[in-house]
Design an enzyme around this catalytic site. Structure first.
Site, PDB file in Angstrom:
ATOM      1  N   VAL A 163       0.918  -1.149   0.000  1.00  0.00           N
ATOM      2  CA  VAL A 163       0.000   0.000   0.000  1.00  0.00           C
ATOM      3  C   VAL A 163       0.957   1.198   0.000  1.00  0.00           C
ATOM      4  O   VAL A 163       1.536   1.533   1.026  1.00  0.00           O
ATOM      5  CB  VAL A 163      -0.935  -0.009   1.223  1.00  0.00           C
ATOM      6  CG1 VAL A 163      -1.784   1.250   1.251  1.00  0.00           C
ATOM      7  CG2 VAL A 163      -1.819  -1.253   1.217  1.00  0.00           C
ATOM      8  N   PRO A 164       1.173   1.811  -1.168  1.00  0.00           N
ATOM      9  CA  PRO A 164       2.328   2.673  -1.392  1.00  0.00           C
ATOM     10  C   PRO A 164       2.270   4.077  -0.763  1.00  0.00           C
ATOM     11  O   PRO A 164       2.236   5.101  -1.455  1.00  0.00           O
ATOM     12  CB  PRO A 164       2.390   2.760  -2.915  1.00  0.00           C
ATOM     13  CG  PRO A 164       0.970   2.632  -3.344  1.00  0.00           C
ATOM     14  CD  PRO A 164       0.357   1.653  -2.372  1.00  0.00           C
ATOM     15  N   CYS A 165       2.345   4.120   0.549  1.00  0.00           N
ATOM     16  CA  CYS A 165       2.357   5.404   1.247  1.00  0.00           C
ATOM     17  C   CYS A 165       3.633   6.198   0.941  1.00  0.00           C
ATOM     18  O   CYS A 165       3.659   7.418   1.108  1.00  0.00           O
ATOM     19  CB  CYS A 165       2.170   5.206   2.747  1.00  0.00           C
ATOM     20  SG  CYS A 165       3.332   4.057   3.493  1.00  0.00           S
ATOM     21  N   HIS A 166       4.666   5.520   0.464  1.00  0.00           N
ATOM     22  CA  HIS A 166       5.909   6.209   0.099  1.00  0.00           C
ATOM     23  C   HIS A 166       5.708   7.139  -1.104  1.00  0.00           C
ATOM     24  O   HIS A 166       6.526   8.025  -1.329  1.00  0.00           O
ATOM     25  CB  HIS A 166       7.028   5.197  -0.196  1.00  0.00           C
ATOM     26  CG  HIS A 166       6.739   4.273  -1.327  1.00  0.00           C
ATOM     27  ND1 HIS A 166       5.972   3.129  -1.168  1.00  0.00           N
ATOM     28  CD2 HIS A 166       7.097   4.313  -2.638  1.00  0.00           C
ATOM     29  CE1 HIS A 166       5.887   2.501  -2.332  1.00  0.00           C
ATOM     30  NE2 HIS A 166       6.558   3.208  -3.240  1.00  0.00           N
TER      31      HIS A 166
END
Length: 171
Positions: A130-133
């Site tokens: 889950v690409p919070c970056h």
């Protein structure tokens, strides 16, 4: 009789440090950085097993070698309704792209909630997948990240998404 779900854990070596994977037989519940400011250790009630994480491991390895841009895994993050909405929306940020916190707030139709969105982003229990970056400051600054800014920088570099076109050697 008490029907308690069994959670499993497995540590995966990765180019950004060891990742602690936590889940049940059906879904991934968490990915925790072992390097960086907040390492998580397995809880006593979690059972060690690689088996539930075979597909997670395969997809993460493909991602880190640049062969996978979209994860397709059953996920079961625990959070509030607002957090779940933010985390679901994070999954729509395309590989190689970044959004600001304000843009993410607008996508969930809460344009004044960029601080709340930032807080939810910071509580994401399944980073990388889950690409919070991929969420950065409005001024293109790399802002806080649970694994630490060097890991965020490496993930964005892998995806060719470092702000300003600056790229660093990833591995």
């Amino acid at each position: 009789m008490n029907d308690i779900e069994t959670l499993y854990h497995h540590t995966l070596a990765s180019p950004i440090g060891d990742l602690l994977l936590v889940g049940d037989e059906d879904a991934l519940h968490g990915v925790y950085f072992q390097a960086g400011p907040r390492p998580t250790k397995p809880r006593k009630e979690w059972q060690p097993s690689e088996k539930p994480f075979r597909e997670v491991t395969r997809q993460l390895k493909a991602y880190f070698t640049g062969k996978l841009t979209t994860f397709d895994l059953p996920l079961a993050p625990a959070g509030t309704e607002f957090q779940l909405k933010v985390w679901k929306t994070l999954q729509t940020i395309p590989y190689g792209k970044t959004w600001s916190y304000g843009e993410l707030a607008r996508k969930i139709r809460r344009p004044a909630a960029s601080r709340a969105v930032g807080a939810a982003n910071g509580q994401n229990p399944i980073p990388v997948i889950v690409p919070c970056h991929r969420v950065i400051g409005a001024d293109d600054s790399l802002t806080g990240f649970g694994g630490g800014l060097p890991i965020k920088q490496k993930l964005l570099a892998l995806e060719g998404a470092l702000p300003g076109g600056a790229q660093v050697k990833l591995f």
